[in-house]
Design an enzyme around this catalytic site. Structure first.
Site, PDB file in Angstrom:
ATOM      1  N   GLU A  55       2.876  -5.213   7.753  1.00  0.00           N
ATOM      2  CA  GLU A  55       2.900  -6.615   8.200  1.00  0.00           C
ATOM      3  C   GLU A  55       3.839  -6.718   9.393  1.00  0.00           C
ATOM      4  OE1 GLU A  55       4.166  -9.382   5.168  1.00  0.00           O
ATOM      5  OE2 GLU A  55       2.714  -8.652   3.706  1.00  0.00           O
ATOM      6  N   GLU A 114      -1.705 -20.086   5.529  1.00  0.00           N
ATOM      7  CA  GLU A 114      -1.951 -20.261   4.093  1.00  0.00           C
ATOM      8  C   GLU A 114      -1.174 -21.486   3.660  1.00  0.00           C
ATOM      9  OE1 GLU A 114      -2.227 -16.246   1.916  1.00  0.00           O
ATOM     10  OE2 GLU A 114      -0.998 -15.819   3.662  1.00  0.00           O
ATOM     11  N   LYS A 129       1.115 -21.700   0.288  1.00  0.00           N
ATOM     12  CA  LYS A 129       2.013 -20.588  -0.004  1.00  0.00           C
ATOM     13  C   LYS A 129       3.397 -21.134  -0.355  1.00  0.00           C
ATOM     14  CE  LYS A 129       2.537 -16.069   1.939  1.00  0.00           C
ATOM     15  NZ  LYS A 129       2.798 -15.303   3.138  1.00  0.00           N
TER      16      LYS A 129
END
Ligand SMILES: *[C@@H]1O[C@H](CO)[C@@H](O)[C@H](O)[C@H]1NC(C)=O
Ligand SMILES: *[C@@H]1O[C@H](CO)[C@@H](O)[C@H](O)[C@H]1NC(C)=O
Ligand SMILES: *[C@@H]1O[C@H](CO)[C@@H](O)[C@H](O)[C@H]1NC(C)=O
Ligand SMILES: *[C@@H]1O[C@H](CO)[C@@H](O)[C@H](O)[C@H]1NC(C)=O
Length: 372
Positions: A263, A314, A317
């Site tokens: 990531e 998102e 989240k």
């Protein structure tokens, strides 16, 4: 969310040279209200020439949408499954059977990786997964071998930087002593299976946690605050972090173990440094840097496989890590591109925005069903 004439409209960046984005992957997280239909997301990936995708579980609808494409896929066993995979007889075999082998057929899914947990040694987890991650990895590796998948599918663990001791200089960095009992056998498994060491790195979070962290060191355009680590000089945080890991791997006896950057990215909201402009610049500079194959001072000329975080925002989240947490996407959660980005890392290819009605893809992909 963008609303167009006929309802939702979605913008896709169509690149001039689709094939050139190979090497670049994206993280596809799905913690959203009304997540985009998986078939649409796959179209988004294809329209942008993205050939690698990293998932956080092994959702059937997501995987069947990827079937028949050449996109390389990383499926994942989430942290809350580690204990079962580690300690329940046959659980890893069942997991591999249902979430890897079942998709291995002509026209199936090109699964290349299994992520065992997600940042399981994150300090915030208080050691909850410290004991179960290694036996879960071992069982998944054995299960892949038994299923005859081990040549094409590699098990990795997406760690975060918490596993490193935070030494002042990259060359002095080691794995944290308290994790060595776990990490050394993991390294042996990765080495035996030709798997890379996977790490998630976040210069943005360094900046977020420490406002004195020089912004130009987080970026890639030269810095007023280089890190001198003779004979090497570091001009950006990413290279320094990668070499810190590589120094730790060397000290542990694995000087040549490849590194997979699981990531990397920059958010667009939730902090004064999380803006669309900075994120667009960061991601473009990052892509150019990594795809230039310049490597790092400890590994010059070595390409690091990397996965952008993330593909989409998102919107439900947890914001426990910080208010920026829902805003990492290169696209808003409804699929609208946030900024221009040349994913191929080749300058001067202008990107074209096109408007596509969501329903077309939705309809088109309702019919794709895979036999299990
Ligand atoms: C396969 O993955 C799915 C989705 O992550 C999970 O719910 C399921 O329990 C897994 N299958 C097995 C047999 O563990
Ligand atoms: C870790 O410990 C802290 C402090 O004791 C606590 O607030 C937190 O909820 C714990 N987190 C987990 C995931 O157990
Ligand atoms: C992990 O194992 C150690 C040593 O056996 C033990 O002290 C610790 O409580 C265990 N942690 C968890 C979360 O089970
Ligand atoms: C890692 O694997 C390589 C090649 O398979 C082998 O030569 C080397 O000895 C291994 N390293 C360790 C520390 O086991």
């Amino acid at each position: 969310m963008a609303k167009g004439l006929g309802g939702w409209v979605v913008m896709v960046l169509l690149m001039g040279v689709l094939e050139s984005a190979s090497g670049l992957g994206v993280n596809w997280g799905t913690i959203s209200i009304n997540p985009l239909p998986p078939g649409y997301v796959v179209k988004l990936l294809q329209a942008n020439g993205i050939k690698k995708v990293k998932l956080f579980d092994a959702d059937f609808d997501v995987l069947r949408s990827l079937a028949g494409t050449d996109i390389e896929v990383m499926v994942a066993a989430p942290n809350d499954m580690l204990s079962r995979l580690a300690y329940t007889d046959g659980a890893a075999d069942d997991w591999v059977k249902e979430n890897v082998t079942a998709y291995n057929f002509q026209g199936g899914v090109n699964i290349r990786w299994v992520a065992v947990g997600n940042e399981p040694f994150l300090t915030g987890y208080n050691g909850s997964y410290l004991n179960s991650t290694l036996p879960a990895l071992r069982n998944i590796v054995n299960a892949l071998q038994k299923a005859g998948q081990a040549d094409t599918v590699k098990a990795i663990i997406p760690f975060n930087a918490d596993i490193l001791d935070g030494a002042a200089l990259p060359s002095q960095t080691r794995f944290k002593v308290e994790y060595l009992d776990q990490i050394l056998p993991m390294l042996q498994i990765f080495n035996n299976t030709n798997a890379p060491f996977s790490v998630n790195l976040y210069p943005f979070i360094s900046k977020y946690q420490n406002p004195d962290f020089p912004l130009d060191f987080a970026f890639f355009m030269g810095t007023t605050s280089p890190v001198n680590d003779p004979p090497n000089v570091y001009n950006n945080a990413l290279d320094a972090s990668l070499d810190a890991l590589i120094a730790a791997l060397r000290a542990a006896g694995y000087p040549n173990m490849p590194v997979l950057l699981g990531e990397i990215g920059w958010p667009t909201d939730g902090n004064e440094f999380a803006t669309v402009a900075l994120a667009g610049q960061y991601n473009q500079q990052l892509i150019n840097h990594l795809q230039s194959n310049v490597g790092t001072p400890l590994r010059p000329g070595v390409f690091t496989e990397f996965y952008m975080f993330g593909l989409l925002d998102e919107n439900i989240k947890s914001i426990l890590p910080g208010p920026y947490e829902r805003h990492w996407g290169m696209f808003f959660y409804d699929g609208v591109a946030k900024y221009d980005l040349n994913l191929a890392g080749v300058p001067l290819h202008s990107s074209v925005s096109v408007i596509l009605p969501l329903s077309n893809f939705h309809l088109q992909f309702r019919i794709s069903v895979i036999a299990k």
